[in-house]
Design a protein around this motif. Structure first.
Motif, mmCIF file in Angstrom:
data_model
loop_
_atom_site.group_PDB
_atom_site.id
_atom_site.type_symbol
_atom_site.label_atom_id
_atom_site.label_comp_id
_atom_site.label_asym_id
_atom_site.label_seq_id
_atom_site.Cartn_x
_atom_site.Cartn_y
_atom_site.Cartn_z
ATOM 1 N N ILE A 185 -6.711 4.626 22.796
ATOM 2 C CA ILE A 185 -5.590 4.490 22.851
ATOM 3 C C ILE A 185 -4.764 4.519 24.616
ATOM 4 C CG2 ILE A 185 -2.754 5.202 23.224
ATOM 5 C CD1 ILE A 185 -3.610 5.420 20.205
ATOM 6 N N LEU A 186 -5.520 6.122 24.898
ATOM 7 C CA LEU A 186 -5.878 6.695 26.214
ATOM 8 C C LEU A 186 -6.945 5.997 27.652
ATOM 9 C CD1 LEU A 186 -5.501 10.303 25.632
ATOM 10 C CD2 LEU A 186 -4.174 9.198 26.664
ATOM 11 N N GLY A 187 -7.465 6.018 26.896
ATOM 12 C CA GLY A 187 -8.389 4.525 27.659
ATOM 13 C C GLY A 187 -7.736 3.498 28.391
ATOM 14 N N GLY A 188 -7.136 2.848 27.053
ATOM 15 C CA GLY A 188 -6.733 1.702 27.483
ATOM 16 C C GLY A 188 -5.623 1.145 28.194
ATOM 17 N N MET A 189 -5.310 2.511 29.017
ATOM 18 C CA MET A 189 -4.994 2.360 30.364
ATOM 19 C C MET A 189 -5.234 2.340 31.340
ATOM 20 S SD MET A 189 -1.976 5.739 30.126
ATOM 21 C CE MET A 189 -3.012 7.252 29.985
ATOM 22 N N ALA A 190 -6.715 2.528 31.547
ATOM 23 C CA ALA A 190 -7.058 2.874 32.905
ATOM 24 C C ALA A 190 -8.000 1.332 33.568
ATOM 25 C CB ALA A 190 -9.465 3.153 32.179
ATOM 26 N N ILE A 191 -7.971 0.200 32.713
ATOM 27 C CA ILE A 191 -8.682 -0.720 33.447
ATOM 28 C C ILE A 191 -7.290 -2.254 33.962
ATOM 29 C CG2 ILE A 191 -9.313 -3.555 32.687
ATOM 30 C CD1 ILE A 191 -11.467 -2.097 30.922
ATOM 31 N N PRO A 192 -6.001 -1.772 33.173
ATOM 32 C CA PRO A 192 -4.984 -2.322 33.628
ATOM 33 C C PRO A 192 -4.347 -1.384 35.203
ATOM 34 C CG PRO A 192 -4.658 -1.796 31.665
ATOM 35 C CD PRO A 192 -5.857 -1.460 31.868
ATOM 36 N N LEU A 193 -4.376 0.401 34.962
ATOM 37 C CA LEU A 193 -4.219 0.477 36.081
ATOM 38 C C LEU A 193 -5.291 0.860 37.796
ATOM 39 C CD1 LEU A 193 -3.391 3.339 34.482
ATOM 40 C CD2 LEU A 193 -1.400 2.181 35.298
ATOM 41 N N MET A 194 -6.110 0.650 36.935
ATOM 42 C CA MET A 194 -7.248 0.189 38.070
ATOM 43 C C MET A 194 -7.834 -0.806 38.549
ATOM 44 S SD MET A 194 -10.966 1.303 36.702
ATOM 45 C CE MET A 194 -11.692 3.011 36.004
ATOM 46 N N LEU A 195 -6.585 -1.993 37.981
ATOM 47 C CA LEU A 195 -6.404 -3.302 38.598
ATOM 48 C C LEU A 195 -5.311 -3.300 39.623
ATOM 49 C CD1 LEU A 195 -7.610 -5.828 36.192
ATOM 50 C CD2 LEU A 195 -8.937 -5.830 38.069
ATOM 51 N N VAL A 196 -4.173 -3.144 38.742
ATOM 52 C CA VAL A 196 -2.545 -3.474 39.517
ATOM 53 C C VAL A 196 -2.766 -2.189 41.142
ATOM 54 C CG1 VAL A 196 -0.759 -1.663 39.284
ATOM 55 C CG2 VAL A 196 -1.809 -3.620 37.321
ATOM 56 N N THR A 197 -4.049 -1.360 40.972
ATOM 57 C CA THR A 197 -4.305 -0.112 42.247
ATOM 58 C C THR A 197 -4.829 -0.763 43.242
ATOM 59 O OG1 THR A 197 -3.734 1.742 40.426
ATOM 60 C CG2 THR A 197 -4.625 1.949 43.155
ATOM 61 N N LEU A 198 -5.887 -1.366 43.127
ATOM 62 C CA LEU A 198 -6.493 -2.008 43.359
ATOM 63 C C LEU A 198 -5.765 -3.612 44.158
ATOM 64 C CD1 LEU A 198 -9.517 -3.729 44.519
ATOM 65 C CD2 LEU A 198 -10.289 -5.246 42.622
ATOM 66 N N GLY A 199 -4.772 -4.420 43.766
ATOM 67 C CA GLY A 199 -3.642 -4.949 44.119
ATOM 68 C C GLY A 199 -3.426 -4.163 45.202
ATOM 69 N N VAL A 200 -2.260 -2.870 44.530
ATOM 70 C CA VAL A 200 -1.807 -2.364 45.639
ATOM 71 C C VAL A 200 -2.556 -1.513 47.200
ATOM 72 C CG1 VAL A 200 -0.399 -0.096 45.727
ATOM 73 C CG2 VAL A 200 -0.468 -1.470 43.806
#
Length: 294
Positions: A185-200
């Motif tokens: 569950i906690l690890g599931g946050m990593a990839i979405p946050l990484m990709l959105v942060t990449l865009g930001v």
């Protein structure tokens, strides 16, 4: 031709769309606390992703050792090719060797490997990312700053998560389902946050000189892909591990290269141009690489 291209949509479009969310977010002046998100990823979700992926996927200690060796060899080839580029082009070795060598194997590389090769591909991509990150924040910072930065590596929870996962794999230890479910569950946050942060991050970067940015971007792609091909040939890699190495080699320059260039004043505007241009190029080079290895 379309029959070859369509299967790539489920691999590349999620990466592009998630990054676009970040670009749109920053371009519409929405608040985004990058430092908070960075800490969430580096201290909670990324370590959880590393542990849950490496522990749950039956990768084996031999495969883990193989990806470690492959990563070190690929980084060595990258350094050599990057130094040649710098010497021929007259670029500062200290300013550009690290940026040309270290690709975006985390924010972009891990999602692509997950969508393209499944959980096994993600596990191998995580191993490659761990070694690359460790070298970036030790040897890389030593090059940029003129002194060693072992403290940065030793204080990273992601590194400790990788070591713990290696111990669990090596000794075939059993992890309770409650723990693995929590980590998932906690690890599931990593990839979405990484990709959105990449865009930001990309949405906030400004390119000073377009021509220089394009040249540096091309150089990064040649360094990464050339080093990956040399590694696969040299180590006679096959199967998923060869595909992961090739795809990770086709990644653009890592965002962290820009942040460190700003911190140590190593041509930050030029490095920003490299990051932006190579990222745009990667949406062509990565699909081509996926077609090549299919």
């Amino acid at each position: 031709m379309l029959s070859y291209v369509f299967p790539l949509f489920p691999v590349m479009l999620p990466v592009l769309l998630c990054a676009m969310v970040g670009v749109i977010w920053v371009r519409t002046a929405q608040p985004y606390n990058q430092e908070f998100v960075r800490r969430m990823v580096m201290w909670i979700s990324a370590p959880a992703l590393v542990l849950s992926t490496l522990v749950e996927v039956d990768i084996g200690i031999d495969r883990l050792q193989q990806i470690v060796l492959a990563t070190l060899v690929m980084l060595a080839f990258s350094v050599v090719i990057a130094m040649l580029f710098c010497l021929v082009a007259g670029w500062s070795l200290r300013d550009f060797v690290v940026a040309l060598t270290i690709g975006n194997t985390g924010n972009m590389g891990m999602p692509v490997c997950l969508f393209a090769f499944g959980q096994e591909g993600l596990a191998l991509a995580v191993g490659l990312f761990l070694i690359s990150m460790g070298c970036h924040f030790s040897i890389g910072i030593a090059v940029l700053n003129g002194r060693a930065a072992v403290k940065a590596v030793c204080s990273s929870p992601v590194v400790y998560a990788g070591v713990l996962a290696a111990i669990i794999i090596a000794y075939e230890l059993s992890v309770p389902k409650t723990i693995t479910n929590t980590l998932e569950i906690l690890g599931g946050m990593a990839i979405p946050l990484m990709l959105v942060t990449l865009g930001v991050s990309l949405g906030g970067l400004r390119v000073a000189q377009t021509g220089e940015a394009v040249v540096l971007g091309v150089a990064r792609m040649v360094v990464g892909i050339g080093a990956a091909l040399a590694t696969v040939w040299c180590l006679e890699l096959e199967g998923t591990i060869a595909k992961v190495v090739l795809v990770q080699g086709a990644m653009p320059a890592a965002i962290f290269n820009y942040l460190l260039a700003v911190q140590y004043q190593r041509s930050p505007q030029a490095v920003a141009g490299m990051v932006v241009s190579s990222t745009l190029m990667s949406f062509v080079t990565v699909p081509v690489m996926l077609l090549f290895i299919a």
